[in-house]
Scaffold this motif. Structure first.
Motif, PDB file in Angstrom:
ATOM      1  N   GLU A  49       0.811  -1.217   0.000  1.00 36.11           N
ATOM      2  CA  GLU A  49       0.000   0.000   0.000  1.00 36.11           C
ATOM      3  C   GLU A  49       0.847   1.271   0.000  1.00 36.11           C
ATOM      4  O   GLU A  49       0.321   2.364  -0.234  1.00 36.11           O
ATOM      5  N   LEU A  50       2.136   1.150   0.283  1.00 37.77           N
ATOM      6  CA  LEU A  50       3.003   2.323   0.342  1.00 37.77           C
ATOM      7  C   LEU A  50       3.526   2.682  -1.037  1.00 37.77           C
ATOM      8  O   LEU A  50       3.759   1.809  -1.871  1.00 37.77           O
ATOM      9  N   PRO A  51       3.740   3.974  -1.294  1.00 35.93           N
ATOM     10  CA  PRO A  51       4.330   4.388  -2.579  1.00 35.93           C
ATOM     11  C   PRO A  51       5.704   3.764  -2.765  1.00 35.93           C
ATOM     12  O   PRO A  51       6.447   3.556  -1.797  1.00 35.93           O
ATOM     13  N   ALA A  52       6.049   3.496  -4.006  1.00 31.86           N
ATOM     14  CA  ALA A  52       7.334   2.854  -4.306  1.00 31.86           C
ATOM     15  C   ALA A  52       8.506   3.727  -3.892  1.00 31.86           C
ATOM     16  O   ALA A  52       9.612   3.230  -3.656  1.00 31.86           O
ATOM     17  N   THR A  53       8.271   5.033  -3.784  1.00 29.39           N
ATOM     18  CA  THR A  53       9.356   5.957  -3.435  1.00 29.39           C
ATOM     19  C   THR A  53       9.649   6.006  -1.936  1.00 29.39           C
ATOM     20  O   THR A  53      10.631   6.622  -1.516  1.00 29.39           O
ATOM     21  N   THR A  54       8.805   5.377  -1.115  1.00 31.12           N
ATOM     22  CA  THR A  54       8.997   5.412   0.332  1.00 31.12           C
ATOM     23  C   THR A  54      10.135   4.487   0.751  1.00 31.12           C
ATOM     24  O   THR A  54      10.178   3.318   0.358  1.00 31.12           O
ATOM     25  N   ASP A  55      11.060   5.013   1.522  1.00 36.05           N
ATOM     26  CA  ASP A  55      12.160   4.217   2.079  1.00 36.05           C
ATOM     27  C   ASP A  55      11.589   3.406   3.233  1.00 36.05           C
ATOM     28  O   ASP A  55      11.307   3.938   4.306  1.00 36.05           O
ATOM     29  N   VAL A  56      11.379   2.108   3.020  1.00 40.31           N
ATOM     30  CA  VAL A  56      10.667   1.297   4.008  1.00 40.31           C
ATOM     31  C   VAL A  56      11.406   0.001   4.316  1.00 40.31           C
ATOM     32  O   VAL A  56      12.011  -0.623   3.456  1.00 40.31           O
ATOM     33  N   SER A  57      11.364  -0.375   5.580  1.00 45.86           N
ATOM     34  CA  SER A  57      11.860  -1.672   6.029  1.00 45.86           C
ATOM     35  C   SER A  57      10.756  -2.325   6.847  1.00 45.86           C
ATOM     36  O   SER A  57       9.759  -1.683   7.208  1.00 45.86           O
ATOM     37  N   VAL A  58      10.905  -3.606   7.131  1.00 42.51           N
ATOM     38  CA  VAL A  58       9.891  -4.324   7.905  1.00 42.51           C
ATOM     39  C   VAL A  58      10.562  -5.048   9.069  1.00 42.51           C
ATOM     40  O   VAL A  58      11.735  -5.411   8.998  1.00 42.51           O
ATOM     41  N   ALA A  59       9.799  -5.226  10.125  1.00 39.46           N
ATOM     42  CA  ALA A  59      10.310  -5.938  11.304  1.00 39.46           C
ATOM     43  C   ALA A  59       9.169  -6.675  11.970  1.00 39.46           C
ATOM     44  O   ALA A  59       8.034  -6.187  12.024  1.00 39.46           O
ATOM     45  N   VAL A  60       9.472  -7.850  12.481  1.00 41.02           N
ATOM     46  CA  VAL A  60       8.513  -8.636  13.261  1.00 41.02           C
ATOM     47  C   VAL A  60       9.108  -8.838  14.637  1.00 41.02           C
ATOM     48  O   VAL A  60      10.227  -9.349  14.772  1.00 41.02           O
ATOM     49  N   ALA A  61       8.383  -8.421  15.660  1.00 38.58           N
ATOM     50  CA  ALA A  61       8.838  -8.607  17.035  1.00 38.58           C
ATOM     51  C   ALA A  61       8.047  -9.735  17.666  1.00 38.58           C
ATOM     52  O   ALA A  61       6.829  -9.815  17.514  1.00 38.58           O
TER      53      ALA A  61
END
Length: 294
Positions: free
Chosen positions: A219-231
């Motif tokens: 759902e985020l724009p391709a230009t967004t600097d994004v990472s993912v984490a599971v705690a």
């Protein structure tokens, strides 16, 4: 037009914490800071007390506190000082946010909190269960963090279900305004039923979290600097403690499904998170017509 943030100021260390966080947020996004002290409506009453100079004295004293506090603000942050009257501090801040068209209200933690953690007091509790404007809670000791630290990362706690569009929209706007990357976070804590296989439960929970994060990322724009984490952990608190946190980080959470449309309602997961979070938390309405830091 620049964004505007309202900060609820009190002449104590908790007010200083709120002001410090608000200054960092405003500096990072070039927002205008409206510093507000709220006085009780009774101060305007002709019966409490009978001295006609009481209201003037109280307002002048509040102005002096505001002026003194403003001297410590980052000189590059545009600011405006205000005194307002209301039945409650929270009511006054919400009214001020409406008056100024503010996209965020910032308050400090309650007295008695652990250094670096947030304790929800009566003002924050009222805001977090009634405001239609996003609310940021400054942990105890925020005043020790220099404005130059800025906002280094925005962690969006997407919860256990996909479709948190209001939260993701707010995360994208904050990311753009504050030039900070986004971390999508799923707290896959496990409250195991008696006798259930622990390894299987953890595997199932983590797999579901991965699905939620993948859906959110799409759902985020391709230009967004994004990472993912599971705690993971045996409780929300343990899961929060297992994560790494930047000094300049903020956490974004959505309101509970119990919230009225376009209003806040702090859910049970967020309430548990805040006990262990060493960074500020911003709570946004489940559905919002207001733009956070836009």
């Amino acid at each position: 037009m620049s964004a505007r943030f309202v900060v609820g100021y009190t002449a104590n260390e908790h007010g200083a914490d709120a002001l410090a966080l608000a200054t960092r947020l405003a500096a990072a996004s070039e927002a205008l800071l409206d510093v507000v002290m709220v006085l009780p409506s009774e101060a305007r009453s002709s019966t409490v007390p009978s001295d006609v100079g009481y209201e003037r004295h109280l307002k002048e004293r509040s102005r002096a506190w505001l002026t003194e506090a403003s001297k410590g603000l980052d000189p590059d942050v545009a600011q405006s000082l205000h005194v307002r009257y209301a039945e409650s501090f929270a009511e006054g801040l919400i009214s001020a946010a409406h008056e100024f068209g503010a996209s965020l209200i910032v308050v400090g933690a309650a007295r008695g909190g652990i250094l670096g953690r947030s304790r929800i007091g009566s003002v924050a509790n009222e805001l977090l269960h009634s405001s239609d404007v996003p609310v940021a809670l400054a942990p105890s000791g925020s005043r020790e963090l220099a404005a130059s630290v800025g906002i280094s990362r925005i962690t969006a706690a997407v919860g256990s279900r996909p479709g948190a569009s209001a939260l993701l929209d707010a995360a994208v706007r904050l990311s753009k305004a504050m030039h900070a990357p986004v971390r999508l976070l799923s707290l896959a804590s496990i409250d195991l039923p008696a006798g259930m296989d622990e390894g299987l439960a953890e595997l199932t929970s983590t797999a579901h979290a991965d699905e939620v994060l993948a859906a959110a990322r799409r759902e985020l724009p391709a230009t967004t600097d994004v990472s993912v984490a599971v705690a993971t952990g045996d409780s929300i608190e343990a899961a929060v403690r297992s994560l790494d946190w930047h000094r300049g980080e903020v956490v974004l959470v959505a309101s509970s499904r119990l919230a009225r449309p376009q209003h806040l309602f702090l859910g049970s997961t967020a309430s548990k998170m805040i006990r262990e979070l060493p960074v500020p938390m911003i709570v946004v309405p489940r559905t919002s017509s207001r733009r956070t830091a836009s």
